[in-house]
Design a protein around this motif. Structure first.
Motif, PDB file in Angstrom:
ATOM      1  N   THR A  93       4.050  73.285  49.702  1.00 30.57           N
ATOM      2  CA  THR A  93       4.605  71.943  49.751  1.00 30.57           C
ATOM      3  C   THR A  93       5.343  71.701  48.433  1.00 30.57           C
ATOM      4  O   THR A  93       5.158  72.454  47.460  1.00 30.57           O
ATOM      5  CB  THR A  93       3.495  70.893  49.948  1.00 30.57           C
ATOM      6  OG1 THR A  93       2.617  70.939  48.828  1.00 30.57           O
ATOM      7  CG2 THR A  93       2.734  71.115  51.253  1.00 30.57           C
ATOM      8  N   PRO A  94       6.175  70.677  48.356  1.00 32.26           N
ATOM      9  CA  PRO A  94       6.954  70.452  47.128  1.00 32.26           C
ATOM     10  C   PRO A  94       6.123  70.285  45.864  1.00 32.26           C
ATOM     11  O   PRO A  94       6.593  70.603  44.766  1.00 32.26           O
ATOM     12  CB  PRO A  94       7.752  69.180  47.436  1.00 32.26           C
ATOM     13  CG  PRO A  94       7.896  69.190  48.915  1.00 32.26           C
ATOM     14  CD  PRO A  94       6.593  69.770  49.431  1.00 32.26           C
ATOM     15  N   THR A  95       4.882  69.807  45.963  1.00 32.24           N
ATOM     16  CA  THR A  95       4.078  69.574  44.761  1.00 32.24           C
ATOM     17  C   THR A  95       2.960  70.596  44.558  1.00 32.24           C
ATOM     18  O   THR A  95       2.149  70.453  43.650  1.00 32.24           O
ATOM     19  CB  THR A  95       3.463  68.162  44.805  1.00 32.24           C
ATOM     20  OG1 THR A  95       2.656  68.050  45.979  1.00 32.24           O
ATOM     21  CG2 THR A  95       4.544  67.083  44.798  1.00 32.24           C
ATOM     22  N   ALA A  96       2.915  71.637  45.388  1.00 29.21           N
ATOM     23  CA  ALA A  96       1.870  72.661  45.252  1.00 29.21           C
ATOM     24  C   ALA A  96       2.147  73.542  44.037  1.00 29.21           C
ATOM     25  O   ALA A  96       3.299  73.735  43.642  1.00 29.21           O
ATOM     26  CB  ALA A  96       1.808  73.518  46.502  1.00 29.21           C
ATOM     27  N   LYS A  97       1.072  74.091  43.455  1.00 25.74           N
ATOM     28  CA  LYS A  97       1.267  75.035  42.348  1.00 25.74           C
ATOM     29  C   LYS A  97       1.904  76.310  42.909  1.00 25.74           C
ATOM     30  O   LYS A  97       1.719  76.662  44.076  1.00 25.74           O
ATOM     31  CB  LYS A  97      -0.041  75.315  41.626  1.00 25.74           C
ATOM     32  CG  LYS A  97      -0.771  76.533  42.095  1.00 25.74           C
ATOM     33  CD  LYS A  97      -2.005  76.812  41.266  1.00 25.74           C
ATOM     34  CE  LYS A  97      -2.907  77.658  42.129  1.00 25.74           C
ATOM     35  NZ  LYS A  97      -4.188  77.894  41.598  1.00 25.74           N
ATOM     36  N   GLN A  98       2.648  76.990  42.082  1.00 23.89           N
ATOM     37  CA  GLN A  98       3.350  78.189  42.502  1.00 23.89           C
ATOM     38  C   GLN A  98       2.367  79.335  42.732  1.00 23.89           C
ATOM     39  O   GLN A  98       1.637  79.726  41.826  1.00 23.89           O
ATOM     40  CB  GLN A  98       4.388  78.615  41.447  1.00 23.89           C
ATOM     41  CG  GLN A  98       5.208  79.815  41.847  1.00 23.89           C
ATOM     42  CD  GLN A  98       6.077  79.552  43.074  1.00 23.89           C
ATOM     43  OE1 GLN A  98       6.670  78.492  43.200  1.00 23.89           O
ATOM     44  NE2 GLN A  98       6.115  80.499  43.982  1.00 23.89           N
ATOM     45  N   VAL A  99       2.310  79.850  43.949  1.00 21.06           N
ATOM     46  CA  VAL A  99       1.550  81.046  44.287  1.00 21.06           C
ATOM     47  C   VAL A  99       2.528  81.994  44.956  1.00 21.06           C
ATOM     48  O   VAL A  99       3.217  81.616  45.909  1.00 21.06           O
ATOM     49  CB  VAL A  99       0.368  80.734  45.228  1.00 21.06           C
ATOM     50  CG1 VAL A  99      -0.316  82.017  45.685  1.00 21.06           C
ATOM     51  CG2 VAL A  99      -0.632  79.817  44.547  1.00 21.06           C
ATOM     52  N   ASP A 100       2.617  83.224  44.447  1.00 22.40           N
ATOM     53  CA  ASP A 100       3.574  84.191  44.972  1.00 22.40           C
ATOM     54  C   ASP A 100       2.934  85.227  45.888  1.00 22.40           C
ATOM     55  O   ASP A 100       3.580  85.712  46.814  1.00 22.40           O
ATOM     56  CB  ASP A 100       4.281  84.904  43.822  1.00 22.40           C
ATOM     57  CG  ASP A 100       5.056  83.921  42.963  1.00 22.40           C
ATOM     58  OD1 ASP A 100       5.843  83.135  43.522  1.00 22.40           O
ATOM     59  OD2 ASP A 100       4.851  83.925  41.737  1.00 22.40           O
ATOM     60  N   ALA A 101       1.678  85.588  45.631  1.00 22.43           N
ATOM     61  CA  ALA A 101       1.025  86.625  46.431  1.00 22.43           C
ATOM     62  C   ALA A 101      -0.485  86.563  46.229  1.00 22.43           C
ATOM     63  O   ALA A 101      -0.962  86.086  45.199  1.00 22.43           O
ATOM     64  CB  ALA A 101       1.539  88.009  46.029  1.00 22.43           C
ATOM     65  N   THR A 102      -1.205  87.062  47.227  1.00 24.02           N
ATOM     66  CA  THR A 102      -2.656  87.201  47.115  1.00 24.02           C
ATOM     67  C   THR A 102      -3.085  88.499  47.772  1.00 24.02           C
ATOM     68  O   THR A 102      -2.357  89.081  48.587  1.00 24.02           O
ATOM     69  CB  THR A 102      -3.419  86.034  47.795  1.00 24.02           C
ATOM     70  OG1 THR A 102      -3.201  86.087  49.194  1.00 24.02           O
ATOM     71  CG2 THR A 102      -3.000  84.686  47.245  1.00 24.02           C
ATOM     72  N   HIS A 103      -4.255  88.937  47.417  1.00 26.28           N
ATOM     73  CA  HIS A 103      -4.902  90.077  48.066  1.00 26.28           C
ATOM     74  C   HIS A 103      -6.380  89.729  48.174  1.00 26.28           C
ATOM     75  O   HIS A 103      -7.009  89.358  47.181  1.00 26.28           O
ATOM     76  CB  HIS A 103      -4.714  91.363  47.264  1.00 26.28           C
ATOM     77  CG  HIS A 103      -5.347  92.537  47.907  1.00 26.28           C
ATOM     78  ND1 HIS A 103      -6.626  92.951  47.603  1.00 26.28           N
ATOM     79  CD2 HIS A 103      -4.906  93.390  48.859  1.00 26.28           C
ATOM     80  CE1 HIS A 103      -6.928  94.009  48.337  1.00 26.28           C
ATOM     81  NE2 HIS A 103      -5.912  94.286  49.112  1.00 26.28           N
ATOM     82  N   ARG A 104      -6.914  89.801  49.393  1.00 24.55           N
ATOM     83  CA  ARG A 104      -8.316  89.481  49.651  1.00 24.55           C
ATOM     84  C   ARG A 104      -9.003  90.711  50.222  1.00 24.55           C
ATOM     85  O   ARG A 104      -8.423  91.425  51.034  1.00 24.55           O
ATOM     86  CB  ARG A 104      -8.432  88.338  50.668  1.00 24.55           C
ATOM     87  CG  ARG A 104      -7.810  87.050  50.206  1.00 24.55           C
ATOM     88  CD  ARG A 104      -7.576  86.134  51.408  1.00 24.55           C
ATOM     89  NE  ARG A 104      -6.885  84.928  51.011  1.00 24.55           N
ATOM     90  CZ  ARG A 104      -7.472  83.754  50.850  1.00 24.55           C
ATOM     91  NH1 ARG A 104      -8.763  83.619  51.062  1.00 24.55           N
ATOM     92  NH2 ARG A 104      -6.775  82.701  50.481  1.00 24.55           N
ATOM     93  N   ARG A 105     -10.237  90.910  49.807  1.00 20.59           N
ATOM     94  CA  ARG A 105     -11.042  92.019  50.323  1.00 20.59           C
ATOM     95  C   ARG A 105     -12.430  91.491  50.662  1.00 20.59           C
ATOM     96  O   ARG A 105     -13.074  90.842  49.832  1.00 20.59           O
ATOM     97  CB  ARG A 105     -11.148  93.129  49.290  1.00 20.59           C
ATOM     98  CG  ARG A 105     -11.984  94.311  49.731  1.00 20.59           C
ATOM     99  CD  ARG A 105     -12.074  95.337  48.595  1.00 20.59           C
ATOM    100  NE  ARG A 105     -12.991  96.381  48.909  1.00 20.59           N
ATOM    101  CZ  ARG A 105     -12.662  97.556  49.435  1.00 20.59           C
ATOM    102  NH1 ARG A 105     -11.401  97.829  49.702  1.00 20.59           N
ATOM    103  NH2 ARG A 105     -13.583  98.462  49.683  1.00 20.59           N
ATOM    104  N   TYR A 106     -12.856  91.747  51.889  1.00 21.55           N
ATOM    105  CA  TYR A 106     -14.190  91.402  52.362  1.00 21.55           C
ATOM    106  C   TYR A 106     -14.870  92.713  52.722  1.00 21.55           C
ATOM    107  O   TYR A 106     -14.292  93.529  53.447  1.00 21.55           O
ATOM    108  CB  TYR A 106     -14.111  90.535  53.626  1.00 21.55           C
ATOM    109  CG  TYR A 106     -13.339  89.258  53.429  1.00 21.55           C
ATOM    110  CD1 TYR A 106     -14.000  88.066  53.173  1.00 21.55           C
ATOM    111  CD2 TYR A 106     -11.949  89.236  53.505  1.00 21.55           C
ATOM    112  CE1 TYR A 106     -13.283  86.881  52.999  1.00 21.55           C
ATOM    113  CE2 TYR A 106     -11.239  88.063  53.332  1.00 21.55           C
ATOM    114  CZ  TYR A 106     -11.909  86.904  53.078  1.00 21.55           C
ATOM    115  OH  TYR A 106     -11.201  85.736  52.905  1.00 21.55           O
TER     116      TYR A 106
END
Length: 180
Positions: free
Chosen positions: A134-147
Motif C-alpha cells: 500500500t502507499p504507506t507500507a514499509k518497503q519490502v522487496d523479498a522474503t524467504h520462509r522455511r518451515y
C-alpha cells in the motif's frame, strides 16, 4: 429470512482430525494441519535491538487443495510474558501435483506477498515472486520462509527478508509445538 437460511451448510475450515478428509494434493503438508505455538527470536539491521517473541501459526483446510494459513506474534519480555502485539498475517497456500506450493500472504501493515516454493519431505520453502505494498507500507522487496518438521514433532520456522534498503538476510526464527 429463516434460521435455516441464515446458517451455512459447512464449517469454515477443518484441522488435522476433522471431516472432510484433506484433498489428496495436500498430502505433502497434512502434518502441518492444526495450531502450533512457541517462541523465537528476531533481528534486523534497522531495528535498535534483537527481540524475543511468541508465535501462533494455524493451518486448516475445507476439503479443497488449499491450506488456510494464519500467524500471530507478540513481543515478549525475558520471562516470556506478552508485552505487545507484533506481526499478524493470513493467507492461502495452493498445492500443486508436483509438490509446488503457491502462497498468498497478507499483512495488516499493507504488505501482500505472492510466494512460490516446494513441499519436499518435512520441509516447505517459499520465496517471494512479488510483493505488493500500500502507499504507506514499509518497503519490502523479498522474503524467504522455511518451515520444517523435526523428527521430535517441532515445527521450526525461519524467515529472511530484504527490506528498507537492506539485502535479503535473516529476520526471524522460532520453534513451535502443536497444540491442536
Amino acid at each position: 429470512m429463516s434460521a435455516a437460511a441464515a446458517t451455512y451448510p459447512y464449517p469454515d475450515a477443518f484441522g488435522a482430525d476433522a471431516v472432510p478428509a484433506p484433498h489428496p494434493l495436500l498430502a505433502p503438508v497434512t502434518r502441518l494441519l492444526g495450531t502450533w505455538r512457541g517462541q523465537g527470536r528476531g533481528e534486523y539491521p534497522t531495528l535498535a535491538q534483537d527481540f524475543a517473541y511468541a508465535q501462533e501459526v494455524s493451518f486448516s483446510h475445507d476439503g479443497r487443495p488449499f491450506l488456510h494459513y494464519e500467524a500471530r506474534a507478540w513481543i515478549v519480555d525475558a520471562e516470556g510474558n506478552p508485552v505487545r502485539p507484533a506481526a499478524r498475517e493470513t493467507g492461502w497456500w495452493r498445492l500443486q501435483a508436483d509438490g509446488r506450493v503457491e502462497a498468498l500472504i497478507s499483512q495488516p501493515t499493507g504488505i501482500v506477498e505472492i510466494a512460490a516454493g516446494r513441499a519436499a519431505g518435512d520441509t516447505i520453502e517459499l520465496t517471494t515472486g512479488e510483493v505488493a505494498l500500500t502507499p504507506t507500507a514499509k518497503q519490502v522487496d523479498a522474503t524467504h520462509r522455511r518451515y520444517e518438521l523435526t523428527p521430535d514433532g517441532i515445527l521450526t520456522f525461519t524467515h529472511a527478508m530484504a527490506a528498507v534498503d537492506q539485502p535479503l538476510q535473516h529476520h526471524l526464527s522460532a520453534r513451535l509445538r502443536r497444540i491442536s
